[in-house]
Design an enzyme around this catalytic site. Structure first.
Site, PDB file in Angstrom:
ATOM      1  N   CYS A  57      45.999 -25.459   1.388  1.00 62.66           N
ATOM      2  CA  CYS A  57      46.185 -24.712   1.957  1.00 62.66           C
ATOM      3  C   CYS A  57      46.806 -23.707   0.319  1.00 62.66           C
ATOM      4  CB  CYS A  57      46.244 -24.036   2.898  1.00 62.66           C
ATOM      5  SG  CYS A  57      45.789 -25.269   4.394  1.00 62.66           S
ATOM      6  N   GLY A  63      41.472 -23.330  -0.275  1.00 64.62           N
ATOM      7  CA  GLY A  63      40.576 -23.626   1.376  1.00 64.62           C
ATOM      8  C   GLY A  63      39.616 -22.403   1.989  1.00 64.62           C
ATOM      9  N   ASN A  73      51.799 -25.050   3.934  1.00 65.15           N
ATOM     10  CA  ASN A  73      50.741 -25.788   2.695  1.00 65.15           C
ATOM     11  C   ASN A  73      51.427 -26.902   2.749  1.00 65.15           C
ATOM     12  OD1 ASN A  73      50.066 -25.714  -1.033  1.00 65.15           O
ATOM     13  ND2 ASN A  73      48.779 -27.194   0.409  1.00 65.15           N
ATOM     14  N   GLY A  74      50.778 -28.432   3.298  1.00 62.72           N
ATOM     15  CA  GLY A  74      51.306 -29.166   2.683  1.00 62.72           C
ATOM     16  C   GLY A  74      51.240 -30.640   4.064  1.00 62.72           C
ATOM     17  N   TYR A 119      42.933 -31.558 -10.346  1.00 61.55           N
ATOM     18  CA  TYR A 119      42.116 -31.401  -9.453  1.00 61.55           C
ATOM     19  C   TYR A 119      41.863 -29.684  -9.275  1.00 61.55           C
ATOM     20  CZ  TYR A 119      38.445 -30.662  -6.244  1.00 61.55           C
ATOM     21  OH  TYR A 119      37.600 -30.024  -5.322  1.00 61.55           O
TER      22      TYR A 119
HETATM   23  P1  5GP Z   1      32.783 -38.695  -5.945  1.00 60.69           P
HETATM   24  O1  5GP Z   1      32.186 -39.388  -6.480  1.00 60.69           O
HETATM   25  O2  5GP Z   1      34.189 -39.336  -5.625  1.00 60.69           O
HETATM   26  O3  5GP Z   1      32.648 -38.398  -3.908  1.00 60.69           O
HETATM   27  O4  5GP Z   1      33.684 -37.190  -5.534  1.00 60.69           O
HETATM   28  C1  5GP Z   1      34.166 -37.164  -7.138  1.00 60.69           C
HETATM   29  C2  5GP Z   1      34.482 -35.626  -7.196  1.00 60.69           C
HETATM   30  O5  5GP Z   1      34.668 -34.466  -6.519  1.00 60.69           O
HETATM   31  C3  5GP Z   1      35.009 -34.961  -8.565  1.00 60.69           C
HETATM   32  O6  5GP Z   1      34.358 -34.373  -8.976  1.00 60.69           O
HETATM   33  C4  5GP Z   1      36.082 -34.244  -8.108  1.00 60.69           C
HETATM   34  O7  5GP Z   1      36.383 -33.191  -8.674  1.00 60.69           O
HETATM   35  C5  5GP Z   1      36.106 -33.632  -6.653  1.00 60.69           C
HETATM   36  N1  5GP Z   1      37.482 -34.215  -5.404  1.00 60.69           N
HETATM   37  C6  5GP Z   1      38.367 -34.528  -6.167  1.00 60.69           C
HETATM   38  N2  5GP Z   1      39.156 -34.349  -5.515  1.00 60.69           N
HETATM   39  C7  5GP Z   1      38.376 -32.608  -3.896  1.00 60.69           C
HETATM   40  C8  5GP Z   1      39.126 -32.975  -3.245  1.00 60.69           C
HETATM   41  O8  5GP Z   1      39.976 -32.965  -2.493  1.00 60.69           O
HETATM   42  N3  5GP Z   1      38.094 -32.246  -2.460  1.00 60.69           N
HETATM   43  C9  5GP Z   1      36.626 -32.030  -2.908  1.00 60.69           C
HETATM   44  N4  5GP Z   1      35.842 -31.088  -2.177  1.00 60.69           N
HETATM   45  N5  5GP Z   1      36.756 -32.447  -4.107  1.00 60.69           N
HETATM   46  C10 5GP Z   1      37.289 -33.495  -4.408  1.00 60.69           C
HETATM   47 MG    MG Z   2      34.601 -32.483  -9.910  1.00 65.42          MG
END
Ligand code: 5GP
Ligand code: MG
Length: 468
Positions: A8, A34, A108-109, A248
Site C-alpha cells: 500500500c 493502491g 504497508n507490508g 515494478y
Molecule cells: P502477466 O503476463 O504475468 O499476466 O502480467 C505481466 C504484467 O503484469 C507486466 O506488465 C507487469 O508490469 C505487471 N505486473 C507485475 N507485477 C504486478 C503487480 O503486482 N500488480 C499488477 N497489477 N501488475 C503487475
Molecule cells: Mg507492465
C-alpha cells in the site's frame, strides 16, 4: 480467513494548517501503490476527523471533503486491490478509541505471523472488526506495557514478523516505523516547519517538500511538538529491501531506499541489452512499467526506441466492458498497437516482469495481429518462481508461470520468436546498493525471514530454500 497481502501507500503530516490538502496530494501521487480504498485521519487538539472509502483518491476526496476535514496533523493510506478482500471495513487508517483517546494505524507490508497473533488475541477476548493485519498492531499496542508510547510501540513491533512500514496516529504525535529488514520504503520530508512522511519521494515533489532522509530499518521516528525523536526499536537489523519495488512497483520519479528508481530501471535495461543477443529494427516498451528499462536497452544496443503500443490513460476500474468480445480484447482497451510502426518489422519488446503470463500472452498476440514480423521479448528481471510473503501480491507458486515452465516453454506459450530474462547477477548489478541489502526471494526462494505458518504448513515448504 483469507490472507490479505498488501502493498500500500502511506502518507503523514505533522503540524501544517493545510494538513488535509497535503495528505490528499500525497495520496494522489501514491495512487499507483493502491487503488482499492483510501483514507485520511486528522487530529485537531483533542478531536479528530476521519474520511475514507473504497475507490480512487480523486473519487473519495472531493474538494468539499477536504475543506470539511479539520486538523494540522494526521496520516493517510491507499490500499492495494486484492481479490476477495474488498470489504468496506478494510479501509485504513484503522482507528480505535482507547481510554478517551483516538489511536490510528496505517500499514504497508505483510505481517507473516498475523494468524498466530490474531488467534492468540482472540483467545484473550479481543474482538476484531476487520481482516487486516494492521488491526493486530493496535490490539497489541493497547496491551503493551511501557511508560510511554515509544516503549509501548517498541514492545508491539518486537512481536511482529515480516514486512511493515507503518504510521501511527496518537494525540499530538505521529510515529513512523519500519521493520528490521526495511522491506518497504518510507521517507521523511520537510515542508517549511512541518514534517511529511511518505512511502515514496514523488509525494514530496508534488507538495514542494524537501526530502530529508529515510526512516531506517528497525527505527521508530516520533514527530511531536518537541521535534523529531528517533529510536532503534530493535538491535537485530538485517537490510532486505524489496527489489521488486525497483523493478515494478515504485514510480520512476521516486527515490526509494535512497536511490533513484528511474536510474535503477534504466540500468536494468542496459544490463539486459548487454546480456542478450537480440537484434531487431526497433525496441519498444510495454508501457508504463517497461518504459524506462526499454530506454536503457535501446540506448545500450543502439537500436531505435519506438512506442509500438499506446496506452489509454483513462481506463479505470470503473470501465464496464460491454460484451464478452470486448472483454477478450481487454488488453487492447488499455494498450493498442501502432500498426504503422510495427508492421513487417522485427521488434524487441521490453517488459518489466512476467507473473502469470496471461496478460503478456494477449499483448504478444495483439502485436502479431498488427503485423509484426518477428517478436522478441526481454524481461528486466529474472523468472519469478516463488511467492512473496512480504507484501507484493504475487499469486501462489502454482500460478507463477516460471514455476511451472522452462524459459523455452514460456517462449512457446507466449508465441515468441525469442525470450530473454535478465540474470540475477545482471539485476543485482543494476542496483545502486549492495546486493546483500535486497530481498530476492521471488526469484531465488531465499527468504530473509521465515514466515510463521506453523499451523498451516502446506503454505510453507522447506524446498522454498529459506535462509533461516
Ligand atoms: P502477466 O503476463 O504475468 O499476466 O502480467 C505481466 C504484467 O503484469 C507486466 O506488465 C507487469 O508490469 C505487471 N505486473 C507485475 N507485477 C504486478 C503487480 O503486482 N500488480 C499488477 N497489477 N501488475 C503487475
Ligand atoms: Mg507492465
Amino acid at each position: 480467513m483469507e490472507i490479505i497481502r498488501e502493498n500500500c501507500g502511506l502518507a503523514g503530516v505533522f503540524r501544517n494548517k493545510r494538513a488535509a490538502e497535503i495528505l490528499h496530494a500525497c495520496l494522489f501521487s501514491l495512487q499507483h501503490r493502491g487503488q482499492e480504498a483510501a483514507g485520511i485521519i486528522l487530529g485537531k487538539d483533542d478531536s479528530f476527523s476521519f474520511h475514507g472509502n473504497r475507490g480512487l483518491v480523486s473519487e473519495i476526496f472531493t474538494s468539499q471533503v477536504i475543506k470539511s476535514m479539520e486538523g494540522d496533523y494526521g496520516i493517510g493510506h491507499v490500499r492495494y486491490s486484492t481479490t476477495g478482500s474488498n470489504s468496506s471495513r478494510n479501509i485504513q487508517p484503522f482507528f480505535i478509541d482507547y481510554k478517551g483517546q483516538t489511536i490510528a494505524v496505517a500499514h504497508n507490508g505483510n505481517i507473516t505471523n498475523s494468524r498466530i497473533l490474531r488467534s492468540k488475541l482472540e483467545n484473550q477476548g479481543a474482538i476484531f472488526q476487520t481482516t487486516m493485519d494492521s488491526e493486530i498492531i493496535l490490539h497489541l499496542l493497547v496491551r503493551s506495557r511501557g511508560r510511554d508510547i515509544r516503549e509501548k510501540l517498541a514492545g508491539t513491533l518486537k512481536q511482529l514478523k515480516g514486512a511493515f512500514s507503518i504510521l501511527v496516529f496518537v494525540q499530538d504525535k505521529i510515529i513512523a516505523a519500519r521493520d528490521s529488514c526495511g522491506f518497504r520504503p518510507l521517507s521523511i520530508g520537510k515542508l517549511s516547519d512541518s514534517f511529511i512522511v511518505a512511502s515514496e519521494t514523488c509525494a514530496f515533489d508534488l507538495i514542494g517538500a524537501e526530502y530529508v532522509r529515510d526512516v531506517e530499518p528497525g527505527e521508530m521516528v516520533i514527530f511531536s511538538d518537541s521535534g523529531i525523536d528517533s529510536y532503534k526499536w530493535t538491535e537485530n537489523i538485517k537490510k532486505s529491501h524489496c527489489i521488486f519495488e525497483f523493478i515494478y512497483f515504485a514510480r520512476p520519479d521516486s527515490c526509494i531506499f535512497g536511490k533513484s528508481v528511474y536510474l535503477t530501471r534504466k540500468r536494468l535495461g542496459e544490463n539486459l541489452a548487454i546480456e542478450c543477443d537480440f537484434t531487431a529494427d526497433l525496441v519498444m516498451p510495454v508501457p508504463d512499467s517497461g518504459s524506462i528499462a526499454a530506454i536503457g536497452f535501446s540506448q545500450k544496443k543502439q537500436i531505435p526506441l519506438e512506442f509500438g503500443v499506446i496506452r489509454n490513460h483513462y481506463i479505470g476500474r470503473t470501465f464496464i466492458q460491454p460484451s464478452q468480445k470486448m472483454r477478450d480484447s481487454g488488453t487492447r482497451i488499455k494498450l493498442n498497437p501502432v500498426k504503422s510502426i510495427i508492421q513487417d518489422r522485427d521488434i524487441i519488446v521490453i517488459e518489466d516482469s512476467i507473473v502469470r503470463g496471461t496478460t503478456c500472452r494477449n499483448r504478444i498476440r495483439a502485436l502479431k495481429d498488427a503485423g509484426a514480423k518477428r517478436i522478441m521479448l526481454g524481461i528486466s528481471c529474472p523468472p519469478i518462481k516463488f511467492p512473496c510473503y512480504f507484501g507484493i501480491d504475487f499469486p501462489s507458486k502454482e500460478e507463477l508461470i516460471a514455476n511451472k515452465m522452462s524459459v523455452e516453454e514460456i517462449r512457446r506459450f507466449l508465441g515468441l520468436d525469442g525470450l530473454y530474462y535478465l540474470s540475477l547477477k545482471g539485476m543485482l548489478d543494476a542496483m545502486m546498493l549492495p546486493a546483500e541489502d535486497f530481498c530476492t526471494a521471488c526469484f531465488t526462494g531465499r527468504y530473509p525471514i521465515r514466515p510463521d505458518f506453523s499451523f498451516n504448513k502446506s503454505q510453507w515448504e522447506r524446498k522454498d530454500g529459506c535462509d533461516s
